[in-house]
Design an enzyme around this catalytic site. Structure first.
Site, PDB file in Angstrom:
ATOM      1  N   MET A  21       0.825  -1.202   0.000  1.00 59.80           N
ATOM      2  CA  MET A  21       0.000   0.000   0.000  1.00 59.80           C
ATOM      3  C   MET A  21       0.865   1.259   0.000  1.00 59.80           C
ATOM      4  O   MET A  21       0.770   2.109   0.882  1.00 59.80           O
ATOM      5  CB  MET A  21      -0.937  -0.021   1.211  1.00 59.80           C
ATOM      6  CG  MET A  21      -1.903  -1.186   1.233  1.00 59.80           C
ATOM      7  SD  MET A  21      -2.961  -1.274  -0.250  1.00 59.80           S
ATOM      8  CE  MET A  21      -3.881   0.246  -0.087  1.00 59.80           C
ATOM      9  N   HIS A 145       4.821   4.922   1.820  1.00 62.31           N
ATOM     10  CA  HIS A 145       3.637   4.179   2.235  1.00 62.31           C
ATOM     11  C   HIS A 145       2.451   5.120   2.409  1.00 62.31           C
ATOM     12  O   HIS A 145       2.584   6.243   2.913  1.00 62.31           O
ATOM     13  CB  HIS A 145       3.903   3.445   3.554  1.00 62.31           C
ATOM     14  CG  HIS A 145       2.989   2.286   3.776  1.00 62.31           C
ATOM     15  ND1 HIS A 145       1.691   2.439   4.223  1.00 62.31           N
ATOM     16  CD2 HIS A 145       3.155   0.951   3.583  1.00 62.31           C
ATOM     17  CE1 HIS A 145       1.115   1.252   4.314  1.00 62.31           C
ATOM     18  NE2 HIS A 145       1.982   0.334   3.932  1.00 62.31           N
ATOM     19  N   HIS A 146       1.280   4.643   1.991  1.00 60.33           N
ATOM     20  CA  HIS A 146       0.071   5.467   2.050  1.00 60.33           C
ATOM     21  C   HIS A 146      -0.307   5.813   3.493  1.00 60.33           C
ATOM     22  O   HIS A 146      -1.043   6.785   3.727  1.00 60.33           O
ATOM     23  CB  HIS A 146      -1.087   4.733   1.364  1.00 60.33           C
ATOM     24  CG  HIS A 146      -1.996   5.643   0.601  1.00 60.33           C
ATOM     25  ND1 HIS A 146      -2.262   6.937   0.988  1.00 60.33           N
ATOM     26  CD2 HIS A 146      -2.711   5.454  -0.551  1.00 60.33           C
ATOM     27  CE1 HIS A 146      -3.107   7.491   0.138  1.00 60.33           C
ATOM     28  NE2 HIS A 146      -3.384   6.623  -0.802  1.00 60.33           N
ATOM     29  N   ALA A 147       0.165   5.059   4.451  1.00 63.13           N
ATOM     30  CA  ALA A 147      -0.117   5.384   5.848  1.00 63.13           C
ATOM     31  C   ALA A 147       0.570   6.676   6.267  1.00 63.13           C
ATOM     32  O   ALA A 147       0.132   7.348   7.198  1.00 63.13           O
ATOM     33  CB  ALA A 147       0.345   4.247   6.763  1.00 63.13           C
ATOM     34  N   ASN A 317      -3.173  10.856   6.108  1.00 67.07           N
ATOM     35  CA  ASN A 317      -4.218  11.085   5.125  1.00 67.07           C
ATOM     36  C   ASN A 317      -5.357  11.889   5.722  1.00 67.07           C
ATOM     37  O   ASN A 317      -5.888  11.543   6.778  1.00 67.07           O
ATOM     38  CB  ASN A 317      -4.762   9.738   4.622  1.00 67.07           C
ATOM     39  CG  ASN A 317      -3.715   8.948   3.873  1.00 67.07           C
ATOM     40  OD1 ASN A 317      -3.639   8.999   2.666  1.00 67.07           O
ATOM     41  ND2 ASN A 317      -2.874   8.214   4.602  1.00 67.07           N
TER      42      ASN A 317
END
Length: 502
Positions: A21, A145-147, A317
C-alpha cells in the site's frame, strides 16, 4: 510518539504480500543544469541528507501495538540509515521508455519493510534512448507508504528535495531532529486500554456532527436537486477481482493547453472532468476490444483532500472521496465529457451535503484489530471475486509546479505517478501536472492488464478524439434555464410575456 488515525492505519491493515500500500512518483531529470553538468550518486545522498528536516515522514518509523489492539504509532527512528532508503541502479542499453516502465513496475510491486521509515528513493540511470529527452537523463522512482502521506501531504516531501533553481547549497542552521527510544510493550497496552475507553464518545460525536448533513441530503434528494444513482454498485469488469503480486506501469503526458481547450467545449466543465472523460474513453476502448465492455457506465473513485490550511504539514491522510460515472456507455467524446461533468457536479453535491470532513471522520470508528483481521480474511478467501465492486478504478489528481523544479541541480523534465491496487480494484490512475503538461499514469495488476501498451494507446486515441471534437465541432450549449411562470410576480410575468412576443 504520535498515533496514526484510523484512516492512516487502514493502509497498514490492508497491506498483504500481494497488495503493498504505497504511493509514489517517477521524476525524470536532465543533469546538464547541475554543477559540472553531471550528478554523482554520492552528490544525491548528500543532497537528500541535508534536507531530511523538510518533512517529518523521512525519519519516522511505525510501531504496532501487540495484536493490533489499537492503531500504531509514529516514532523518530533511532536506527535511521539514509543509505537503506536511497538506492542506485541503471538500465541496460538502449535505455528506452519501455525498459523504464518495466523497472518502475518491478520496484513498485515489492512491499516495503514496515519496521523502517516508510519511504524509498531509487535513482535509475541510463535513460539514453527516450524520445524527447536528452541522453544522460536519470529518473528518481519514489515509494512512500500510504499510511504516511496522501497525495497532498506528499507535496511536502517532494518540496523538501526540490528547489526552483539549480543551486545545491544546503539549508542554513542546525538540524533539530532527535531520535526516540522504542516504546515498551506495557506502555503501548496501557495507551490502547485508555483509547478504547473513550471510543464510544468518539462514535457519538462523529454521528452527531453528521446528522445535520444527513438531513440536508435527504431534503435535497426529496426535491430532486441531488441524485443517489451512484450509490449502487459498479458493474463488474476484469479490473475488479483478486489481484496478483506483479504490476505494470505506464504514463501518457498531454499538453495542458489542449486539455483546457477540451474543457471549454462543454460549459462548466473542469480539467478534472476532462481527465475523467479521457480515462472513461480509454477504459471503453480497451474493454470493447476485449469484448468485455459492460452496458452500464463504469465509475471512478476520486479522492478529495479535506486538509485545512493549518494541516498542510500534518502526517498521514486527510481525505474523503466521491464516485463519478465515466460515461463508458457513450461513444461520442463530447457527450461523454458532458455526462462526466454532470456526474461530478452531482457527486460533489452529495459529498458537500454530508460534509467531506464528516465522511472522512467515519474512518475513525473502525476497530483496529477487526480491521486488520477483516482485510487479511478478505484477501485469503478471494472475496473480491464474489461481489460487485463499489467502483471500477481510482483517478487521483495531484497538482504540481508550474515552474521548473531542480533536484541536486538537475532540471526536472517529467513527473508521473504510481499508486496501489488491491483486491476489487486492479487499476489506479495518478494524474500529475507539471509545467505545461498533465500526465495520466496508471498502475495495474499484471494479471488483469497484461498489455499496458495497448491501454496507453487507448488513452492517446481517446485524447485525440476529444481534442478533435472540441476544436472542430460547435461547443455544447448549456441547458436552458426553466422559468416557472406561476412563481413570478405579476410585473415579471408581463415582462417575460413581452419578451416572448417580440
Amino acid at each position: 510518539m504520535q498515533q496514526l488515525s484510523a484512516q492512516d492505519a487502514s493502509f497498514v491493515y490492508l497491506e498483504t504480500p500481494h497488495t503493498p500500500m504505497h504511493i509514489g512518483s517517477v521524476a525524470i531529470y536532465d543533469p546538464s543544469t547541475a554543477p559540472g553538468g553531471f550528478v554523482r550518486f554520492k552528490d544525491i545522498l548528500g543532497f537528500i541528507e541535508a534536507r531530511l528536516r523538510g518533512a517529518r515522514s523521512f525519519r519516522q518509523r511505525l510501531v504496532r501495538v501487540p495484536f493490533d489492539l489499537d492503531h500504531p504509532y509514529w516514532i523518530e527512528d533511532p536506527e535511521f540509515d539514509i543509505e537503506y532508503h536511497v538506492r542506485h541502479i541503471a538500465l541496460p542499453k538502449p535505455g528506452d521508455w519501455r525498459q523504464l516502465c518495466i523497472q518502475t513496475a518491478r520496484l513498485h510491486s515489492r512491499p516495503m519493510d514496515l519496521t523502517k521509515p516508510l519511504w524509498e528513493f531509487t535513482v535509475v540511470e541510463g535513460l539514453d534512448n527516450i524520445e524527447g529527452l536528452p541522453p544522460g537523463c536519470f529518473a528518481l522512482v519514489s515509494k512512500v507508504h500510504h499510511a504516511a502521506i496522501d497525495g497532498m501531504s506528499g507535496v511536502e516531501m517532494s518540496a523538501a528535495v526540490h528547489s526552483i533553481s539549480p543551486d545545491t547549497t544546503p539549508p542554513e542552521g542546525d538540524d533539530p531532529w532527535k531520535p526516540e527510544n522504542m516504546p515498551q510493550v506495557a506502555d503501548l497496552l496501557a495507551r490502547s486500554y485508555l483509547n478504547n475507553l473513550v471510543q464510544p464518545m468518539r462514535v457519538m460525536e462523529t454521528i452527531g456532527r453528521s446528522l445535520p448533513g444527513m438531513g440536508k441530503l435527504a431534503a435535497q434528494v426529496g426535491k430532486g436537486d441531488v441524485s443517489v444513482r451512484n450509490a449502487r454498485p459498479a458493474p463488474r469488469t476484469p479490473f475488479n477481482g483478486k489481484v496478483g503480486a506483479h504490476r505494470v506501469w505506464d504514463a501518457v503526458p498531454f499538453p495542458l493547453k489542449d486539455v483546457r481547450a477540451i474543457k471549454d467545449a462543454v460549459p462548466g466543465a473542469t480539467v478534472n472532468d476532462v481527465v475523467l472523460s479521457i480515462v472513461g474513453g480509454a477504459m471503453r476502448t480497451y474493454l470493447q476490444g476485449r469484448g468485455e465492455l459492460p452496458k452500464d457506465t463504469l465509475t471512478a473513485m476520486a479522492p478529495i483532500s479535506v486538509r485545512g490550511q493549518g494541516e498542510k504539514a500534518a502526517l498521514g491522510n486527510l481525505v474523503s472521496a466521491m464516485v463519478v460515472g465515466l460515461g463508458t456507455q457513450i461513444e461520442d467524446p463530447l457527450e461523454r465529457l458532458r455526462f462526466v461533468h454532470d456526474e461530478a457536479v452531482n457527486s460533489k453535491a452529495l459529498t458537500n451535503a454530508v460534509g467531506a470532513k464528516n465522511l472522512a471522520d467515519y474512518s475513525q470508528l473502525m476497530p483496529s484489530a477487526l480491521a486488520g483481521l477483516g482485510a487479511r480474511l478478505y484477501t485469503r478467501i478471494g472475496a473480491a471475486n464474489a461481489h460487485a465492486p463499489a467502483y471500477n478504478c481510482v483517478v487521483t489528481n495531484v497538482p504540481g509546479s508550474r515552474v521548473p523544479l531542480y533536484f541536486c541541480g538537475a532540471r526536472m523534465v517529467g513527473m508521473y505517478g504510481t499508486g496501489p491496487v488491491f483486491d476489487g480494484m486492479g487499476i489506479i490512475h495518478p494524474v500529475y501536472s507539471y509545467g505545461d503538461t498533465i500526465a495520466i499514469s496508471f498502475t495495474a495488476c499484471r494479471d488483469v492488464l497484461p498489455d499496458p501498451a495497448t491501454y496507453a494507446d487507448a488513452l492517446r486515441s481517446t485524447f485525440a478524439a476529444l481534442h478533435q471534437a472540441a476544436t472542430t465541432r460547435p461547443a455544447i450549449a448549456a441547458p436552458p434555464i426553466e422559468v416557472n411562470d406561476n412563481k413570478l410576480p405579476e410585473k415579471k410575468k408581463a415582462a417575460t410575456r413581452s419578451k416572448g412576443d417580440r
